[in-house]
Design an enzyme around this catalytic site. Structure first.
Site, short mmCIF file in Angstrom:
data_model
loop_
_atom_site.label_atom_id
_atom_site.label_comp_id
_atom_site.label_asym_id
_atom_site.label_seq_id
_atom_site.Cartn_x
_atom_site.Cartn_y
_atom_site.Cartn_z
N CYS A 37 -0.09 5.07 16.87
CA CYS A 37 -1.30 5.68 16.36
C CYS A 37 -1.11 7.00 16.91
CB CYS A 37 -2.43 4.99 17.34
SG CYS A 37 -3.73 6.05 17.59
N ASN A 90 -18.86 -0.42 -19.31
CA ASN A 90 -17.61 -1.08 -19.11
C ASN A 90 -17.00 -1.30 -20.44
OD1 ASN A 90 -16.27 -2.22 -16.85
ND2 ASN A 90 -16.37 -4.30 -17.66
N ARG A 129 1.50 2.01 -3.56
CA ARG A 129 0.37 2.42 -4.18
C ARG A 129 0.08 3.66 -3.74
NH1 ARG A 129 -4.15 -1.76 -3.79
NH2 ARG A 129 -5.07 -0.68 -5.36
N HIS A 184 -14.42 0.78 -0.21
CA HIS A 184 -13.51 -0.15 0.17
C HIS A 184 -12.15 0.45 0.70
CE1 HIS A 184 -14.96 -3.58 -2.54
NE2 HIS A 184 -15.32 -3.45 -1.72
N ALA A 231 -14.14 4.08 -20.28
CA ALA A 231 -14.87 4.81 -19.49
C ALA A 231 -14.55 6.35 -19.79
CB ALA A 231 -14.64 4.82 -17.96
N TYR A 237 0.84 -1.20 0.20
CA TYR A 237 0.13 -0.09 0.17
C TYR A 237 1.04 1.22 0.04
CZ TYR A 237 -4.14 -2.77 0.27
OH TYR A 237 -5.05 -3.69 -0.02
N GLY A 283 -16.98 0.40 -14.91
CA GLY A 283 -15.57 -0.09 -14.78
C GLY A 283 -15.10 -0.97 -13.72
C1 BJW Z 1 -12.54 -0.47 -18.08
C2 BJW Z 1 -11.46 -0.05 -18.60
C3 BJW Z 1 -11.67 1.21 -19.20
C4 BJW Z 1 -10.71 -1.90 -17.82
N1 BJW Z 1 -12.87 1.94 -19.17
N2 BJW Z 1 -13.62 -0.19 -17.96
C5 BJW Z 1 -18.22 -16.44 -2.08
C6 BJW Z 1 -19.27 -16.09 -2.51
C7 BJW Z 1 -19.70 -14.95 -2.52
C8 BJW Z 1 -19.09 -13.79 -1.78
C9 BJW Z 1 -17.95 -14.42 -1.16
C10 BJW Z 1 -17.67 -15.70 -1.27
N3 BJW Z 1 -16.45 -15.63 -0.59
C11 BJW Z 1 -15.85 -14.66 0.19
C12 BJW Z 1 -16.82 -13.97 -0.42
C13 BJW Z 1 -17.07 -12.40 -0.07
C14 BJW Z 1 -15.91 -11.75 -0.71
C15 BJW Z 1 -15.93 -11.80 -2.29
O1 BJW Z 1 -16.59 -11.23 -2.78
N4 BJW Z 1 -15.03 -12.76 -2.67
C16 BJW Z 1 -15.22 -12.96 -4.13
C17 BJW Z 1 -13.59 -13.13 -4.77
C18 BJW Z 1 -16.06 -14.00 -4.57
N5 BJW Z 1 -15.99 -10.11 -0.23
C19 BJW Z 1 -15.58 -9.69 0.74
O2 BJW Z 1 -14.98 -10.43 1.55
C20 BJW Z 1 -15.94 -8.30 1.18
N6 BJW Z 1 -16.72 -8.18 2.43
C21 BJW Z 1 -17.78 -8.70 2.79
O3 BJW Z 1 -18.21 -9.56 1.66
O4 BJW Z 1 -18.41 -8.73 4.03
C22 BJW Z 1 -19.25 -9.40 4.40
C23 BJW Z 1 -20.88 -8.72 3.90
C24 BJW Z 1 -21.87 -9.52 3.86
C25 BJW Z 1 -23.02 -8.82 3.55
C26 BJW Z 1 -23.13 -7.52 3.16
C27 BJW Z 1 -22.06 -6.62 3.33
C28 BJW Z 1 -20.65 -7.35 3.54
C29 BJW Z 1 -14.78 -7.42 1.13
C30 BJW Z 1 -14.27 -7.17 -0.31
C31 BJW Z 1 -12.85 -6.61 -0.21
C32 BJW Z 1 -12.39 -6.04 -1.61
N7 BJW Z 1 -11.05 -5.45 -1.43
C33 BJW Z 1 -10.18 -5.26 -2.88
C34 BJW Z 1 -8.73 -4.96 -2.19
C35 BJW Z 1 -8.65 -3.81 -1.35
C36 BJW Z 1 -8.62 -2.38 -2.20
C37 BJW Z 1 -7.52 -2.29 -2.87
O5 BJW Z 1 -6.10 -2.96 -2.46
O6 BJW Z 1 -7.49 -1.52 -3.93
O7 BJW Z 1 -10.98 -4.29 -3.37
S1 BJW Z 1 -10.30 -6.69 -4.01
C38 BJW Z 1 -10.35 -5.50 -5.35
O8 BJW Z 1 -11.44 -6.09 -6.17
C39 BJW Z 1 -10.41 -4.23 -4.94
C40 BJW Z 1 -11.69 -3.56 -5.80
O9 BJW Z 1 -12.24 -2.60 -5.25
C41 BJW Z 1 -12.42 -5.03 -5.93
C42 BJW Z 1 -13.17 -4.72 -7.28
O10 BJW Z 1 -12.32 -4.81 -8.37
P1 BJW Z 1 -12.90 -4.01 -9.57
O11 BJW Z 1 -12.97 -2.70 -9.48
O12 BJW Z 1 -14.19 -4.54 -10.37
O13 BJW Z 1 -11.63 -4.32 -10.66
P2 BJW Z 1 -11.49 -5.48 -11.66
O14 BJW Z 1 -10.04 -5.20 -11.98
O15 BJW Z 1 -12.18 -6.81 -11.47
O16 BJW Z 1 -12.30 -5.11 -12.95
C43 BJW Z 1 -12.11 -3.74 -13.69
C44 BJW Z 1 -13.14 -3.80 -14.87
O17 BJW Z 1 -12.94 -2.34 -15.59
C45 BJW Z 1 -13.29 -4.88 -15.84
O18 BJW Z 1 -14.40 -5.58 -16.21
C46 BJW Z 1 -12.71 -4.34 -17.01
O19 BJW Z 1 -13.23 -4.74 -18.38
C47 BJW Z 1 -12.89 -2.94 -16.86
N8 BJW Z 1 -12.25 -2.06 -17.65
N9 BJW Z 1 -10.36 -0.85 -18.41
C48 BJW Z 1 -14.04 1.12 -18.70
N10 BJW Z 1 -10.72 1.90 -19.65
#
Ligand code: BJW
Length: 237
Positions: free
Chosen positions: A144, A210, A65, A117, A228, A62, A183
């Protein structure tokens, strides 16, 4: 806005954004070819267990980044700017919920914004949980500033942790007349389920903007493909 349902109504709009909106500002996405998860593994840097096992490694990930934001200063692109313009000009409420931890929406002028996030430019105490603005590198032993026994960790939501402001987000999803998803691959919950939450309510039009249709594009009423910086202004203006 093009194809808004009723030009005289002022329905609330909720916009979900992901890494794709910042791609053209020079920031990597996660799951595209060459993306962040090809460079490092989730288990190494993005879980509470990783932080417990090797806090220096997670802080370093981090720190790198954060430096990219504070030193390279990526600029908001026309996608971010179009959303800020939408908020200024739309007579109803516009809420942007971003999964991104960069600061490009606020630098484009977005006011009503939730970082579900977390934020790179903030740190949080592992003990008292107070959140502080943070521009510099963190180490495993950064104290802290409030003088308790805790250390500072990145103010980031890792896998297995609860995203921020979920109550406010679900309330907005249930009320919105338009939901835009921009996105994001739609592979991380709970954000990936927002479109179905809106569909369950039955009143909101749902649009995915997207680079290409995501795995969940079938859940949307409408999908527009392209970078985007082009599709967002074209839809919003
Ligand atoms: C373009 C473009 C251009 C490219 N123009 N487009 C099993 C089943 C279901 C759920 C779970 C499961 N096991 C575990 C879970 C829960 C888990 C989860 O979802 N896991 C999955 C892998 C299945 N989730 C969690 O643990 C979350 N917490 C949670 O669920 O708590 C319980 C709860 C219950 C009920 C209600 C509420 C909560 C926490 C998730 C934390 C995510 N953290 C991260 C890293 C930290 C931040 C960081 O370091 O930056 O967050 S992971 C990473 O993925 C980051 C992002 O925010 C997140 C999403 O990614 P994003 O933004 O979608 O990026 P990409 O790369 O995936 O996609 C980019 C897109 O852009 C692509 O489609 C491209 O085509 C497009 N693109 N260029 C437009 N120019």
């Amino acid at each position: 806005m093009s194809e808004a349902r009723d030009p005289n109504s002022t329905f609330p709009i909720v916009v979900l954004t992901g890494a794709g909106i910042s791609k053209e500002s020079g920031l990597d996405t996660f799951r595209d070819k060459g993306g962040i998860w090809e460079q490092v593994s989730i288990e190494e840097v993005a879980t509470p267990e990783a932080f417990q096992a090797n806090p220096e490694r997670v802080q370093q990930f981090y720190n790198d980044r954060r430096r990219q934001l504070t030193q390279d200063r990526p600029e908001p692109n026309p996608g971010h700017e179009a959303l800020a313009r939408l908020e200024r000009e739309w007579p109803g409420e516009v809420l942007v919920v971003t999964q991104n931890i960069d600061d490009l929406h606020e630098r484009a002028g977005q006011q009503n914004l939730i970082h579900m996030h977390g934020e790179l430019r903030k740190a949080r105490c592992t003990d008292c949980e107070s959140v502080v603005a943070w521009e510099n590198d963190l180490s495993a032993a950064s104290p802290c500033p409030h003088g308790d026994t805790g250390t500072l960790r990145p103010h980031i939501v890792w896998f297995g942790e609860m995203p921020f402001e979920m109550e406010r987000i679900f309330d907005a999803l249930q009320r919105c007349g338009l939901f835009m998803s921009i996105g994001t691959s739609g592979s991380v919950y709970p954000a990936a389920g927002f479109v179905q939450e809106v569909r369950r309510g039955g009143q909101g039009h749902t649009v995915e903007l997207n680079l290409e249709p995501s795995d969940g594009s079938m859940f949307f009423h409408e999908t527009r493909s392209g970078p985007a910086s082009e599709v967002v202004p074209a839809f919003v203006d």
